[in-house]
Every structure is written in C-alpha cells, then in structure tokens.
Design a protein around this motif. Structure first.
Motif, PDB file in Angstrom:
ATOM      1  N   GLU A 196      17.086  99.318  60.407  1.00  0.00           N
ATOM      2  CA  GLU A 196      17.125  99.329  61.848  1.00  0.00           C
ATOM      3  C   GLU A 196      17.560 101.099  61.888  1.00  0.00           C
ATOM      4  O   GLU A 196      17.563 101.222  63.311  1.00  0.00           O
ATOM      5  CB  GLU A 196      17.992  98.533  62.333  1.00  0.00           C
ATOM      6  CG  GLU A 196      18.748  98.511  63.665  1.00  0.00           C
ATOM      7  CD  GLU A 196      17.322  98.336  64.124  1.00  0.00           C
ATOM      8  OE1 GLU A 196      17.440  98.231  65.589  1.00  0.00           O
ATOM      9  OE2 GLU A 196      16.541  97.571  64.097  1.00  0.00           O
ATOM     10  N   THR A 216      16.573 104.597  68.703  1.00  0.00           N
ATOM     11  CA  THR A 216      18.178 104.177  70.022  1.00  0.00           C
ATOM     12  C   THR A 216      17.111 103.669  70.861  1.00  0.00           C
ATOM     13  O   THR A 216      16.904 102.395  71.361  1.00  0.00           O
ATOM     14  CB  THR A 216      18.850 105.320  69.841  1.00  0.00           C
ATOM     15  OG1 THR A 216      18.925 105.779  68.669  1.00  0.00           O
ATOM     16  CG2 THR A 216      19.637 105.002  71.260  1.00  0.00           C
ATOM     17  N   SER A 275      16.218 100.110  69.782  1.00  0.00           N
ATOM     18  CA  SER A 275      17.496  99.523  69.925  1.00  0.00           C
ATOM     19  C   SER A 275      18.185  98.733  70.902  1.00  0.00           C
ATOM     20  O   SER A 275      18.270  97.767  70.955  1.00  0.00           O
ATOM     21  CB  SER A 275      17.917  99.647  68.938  1.00  0.00           C
ATOM     22  OG  SER A 275      17.230  99.914  67.286  1.00  0.00           O
ATOM     23  N   ASN A 276      17.543  99.444  72.008  1.00  0.00           N
ATOM     24  CA  ASN A 276      18.486  99.439  73.322  1.00  0.00           C
ATOM     25  C   ASN A 276      17.627  98.279  74.125  1.00  0.00           C
ATOM     26  O   ASN A 276      18.020  98.555  75.212  1.00  0.00           O
ATOM     27  CB  ASN A 276      18.857 100.148  73.921  1.00  0.00           C
ATOM     28  CG  ASN A 276      19.870 101.166  72.824  1.00  0.00           C
ATOM     29  OD1 ASN A 276      20.844 100.476  72.500  1.00  0.00           O
ATOM     30  ND2 ASN A 276      20.768 102.246  73.020  1.00  0.00           N
ATOM     31  N   PRO A 288      16.982  95.429  75.988  1.00  0.00           N
ATOM     32  CA  PRO A 288      17.459  94.309  76.420  1.00  0.00           C
ATOM     33  C   PRO A 288      17.092  93.173  75.327  1.00  0.00           C
ATOM     34  O   PRO A 288      18.227  92.628  74.886  1.00  0.00           O
ATOM     35  CB  PRO A 288      17.988  94.139  78.078  1.00  0.00           C
ATOM     36  CG  PRO A 288      17.060  95.523  78.617  1.00  0.00           C
ATOM     37  CD  PRO A 288      15.858  96.046  77.538  1.00  0.00           C
ATOM     38  N   LYS A 329      17.862  94.535  71.434  1.00  0.00           N
ATOM     39  CA  LYS A 329      19.300  94.449  71.343  1.00  0.00           C
ATOM     40  C   LYS A 329      19.747  93.259  71.691  1.00  0.00           C
ATOM     41  O   LYS A 329      20.831  93.373  70.067  1.00  0.00           O
ATOM     42  CB  LYS A 329      19.684  94.821  72.363  1.00  0.00           C
ATOM     43  CG  LYS A 329      21.340  95.302  72.383  1.00  0.00           C
ATOM     44  CD  LYS A 329      21.951  96.520  73.386  1.00  0.00           C
ATOM     45  CE  LYS A 329      23.253  97.114  72.585  1.00  0.00           C
ATOM     46  NZ  LYS A 329      23.406  98.277  74.097  1.00  0.00           N
ATOM     47  N   LYS A 330      19.448  92.070  72.229  1.00  0.00           N
ATOM     48  CA  LYS A 330      20.282  90.755  72.391  1.00  0.00           C
ATOM     49  C   LYS A 330      19.526  90.080  70.920  1.00  0.00           C
ATOM     50  O   LYS A 330      21.110  89.678  69.768  1.00  0.00           O
ATOM     51  CB  LYS A 330      19.190  90.430  73.116  1.00  0.00           C
ATOM     52  CG  LYS A 330      19.810  88.052  73.238  1.00  0.00           C
ATOM     53  CD  LYS A 330      19.515  87.492  74.556  1.00  0.00           C
ATOM     54  CE  LYS A 330      19.559  86.258  74.667  1.00  0.00           C
ATOM     55  NZ  LYS A 330      19.682  85.339  75.555  1.00  0.00           N
ATOM     56  N   LEU A 362      18.642  92.015  68.240  1.00  0.00           N
ATOM     57  CA  LEU A 362      19.207  92.325  66.797  1.00  0.00           C
ATOM     58  C   LEU A 362      20.777  91.659  66.402  1.00  0.00           C
ATOM     59  O   LEU A 362      21.739  92.407  65.390  1.00  0.00           O
ATOM     60  CB  LEU A 362      19.089  93.518  67.025  1.00  0.00           C
ATOM     61  CG  LEU A 362      17.804  94.417  66.941  1.00  0.00           C
ATOM     62  CD1 LEU A 362      17.885  95.415  67.110  1.00  0.00           C
ATOM     63  CD2 LEU A 362      17.344  93.837  65.126  1.00  0.00           C
ATOM     64  N   GLN A 363      21.613  91.487  67.571  1.00  0.00           N
ATOM     65  CA  GLN A 363      23.232  91.087  67.644  1.00  0.00           C
ATOM     66  C   GLN A 363      23.596  89.844  66.552  1.00  0.00           C
ATOM     67  O   GLN A 363      22.644  88.757  66.353  1.00  0.00           O
ATOM     68  CB  GLN A 363      23.666  91.025  69.198  1.00  0.00           C
ATOM     69  CG  GLN A 363      23.685  91.559  70.561  1.00  0.00           C
ATOM     70  CD  GLN A 363      24.461  92.573  69.802  1.00  0.00           C
ATOM     71  OE1 GLN A 363      25.884  92.564  69.026  1.00  0.00           O
ATOM     72  NE2 GLN A 363      23.820  94.062  70.292  1.00  0.00           N
ATOM     73  N   SER A 390      22.307  85.482  66.914  1.00  0.00           N
ATOM     74  CA  SER A 390      21.802  85.479  68.057  1.00  0.00           C
ATOM     75  C   SER A 390      21.185  84.622  67.544  1.00  0.00           C
ATOM     76  O   SER A 390      20.691  83.810  66.395  1.00  0.00           O
ATOM     77  CB  SER A 390      21.046  86.731  68.435  1.00  0.00           C
ATOM     78  OG  SER A 390      20.467  87.233  67.759  1.00  0.00           O
TER      79      SER A 390
END
Length: 125
Positions: free
Chosen positions: A85, A90, A93-94, A96, A99-100, A102-103, A106
C-alpha cells in the motif's frame, strides 16, 4: 463473439481476459504508474490480490478439515498488503471508494455460508 467472461465493452472494443481489461483501464486513466519501477510495484500488488482472491474464492467449498490451513494462507497473504500500500500512488489511495475500503473496520462481504454452498452444488451437480 469471444465466448468468454469477463468481457468488457469499452471505447468500441470488446476486451476479454482480466489482466488485459485491467491494463487497458489503468493505461487509459493514467493509473499504471509514472515509470517502469512504479508499474512493477503495482504489478506486484495486483498479483498479490489475484493470488489472495483465488484462495478466498475456493474457501467456502473446502472440506471442514482444510479450512484452517486455507484461513492461515489468507492471513499470511493479507499481512503483506500494508507494505504494498505504501508503494501505491497517493491519488489512487485517495479515491473515495478505495479510501473507504482501506479504512480499518470497513464493511467486507462475509464468506459464503454452508447453505449457499449447498444450493450452488445442487445447481451445478
């Protein structure tokens, strides 16, 4: 025409084969790295995901005695992803949805249950 899945129609073409589809989309939207080293890291990550996916797809259909070993493989493969990762751009990874996903904590789709597996076996048996 190709009698294969997956098949994607994009830009007036019919693409088959997962890797060809992914490479086309990545190149089209400039998601395949800025140089050959970055592309190699992306390939490593995507191949790791493909390996993990294959193990996960077979998991519900394994006999109970084989599930523990398979679960160990899944955990081993998964623990390498944080290192990969760091190598991803970036920008990816950003996104939406990425990003969700990878939290921590989730929502993930659970493994198929025994009832589903039995119904599937009846359908194809």
């Amino acid at each position: 025409m190709f009698q294969q899945v997956p098949m994607v129609e994009i830009d007036g073409m019919k693409l088959v084969q997962t890797r060809a589809i992914l490479n086309y989309i990545a190149a089209k939207y400039n998601l395949y790295g800025k140089d050959i080293k970055e592309r190699a890291l992306i390939d490593i990550y995507s191949e790791g995901v493909a390996d993990l996916n294959e193990i996960i797809l077979h998991y519900p259909f394994l006999p109970p005695g084989d599930k523990d070993g398979s679960l160990t493989q899944i955990k081993e493969k998964s623990r390498n992803f944080p290192a990969f990762e760091k190598a991803l751009k970036t920008r990816v990874s950003n996104l939406p949805t990425v990003k969700k996903f990878l939290q921590p904590g989730s929502q993930r789709k659970p493994f198929e249950d025994e009832k589903f597996v039995e119904e599937l076996k009846k359908s194809f048996g």
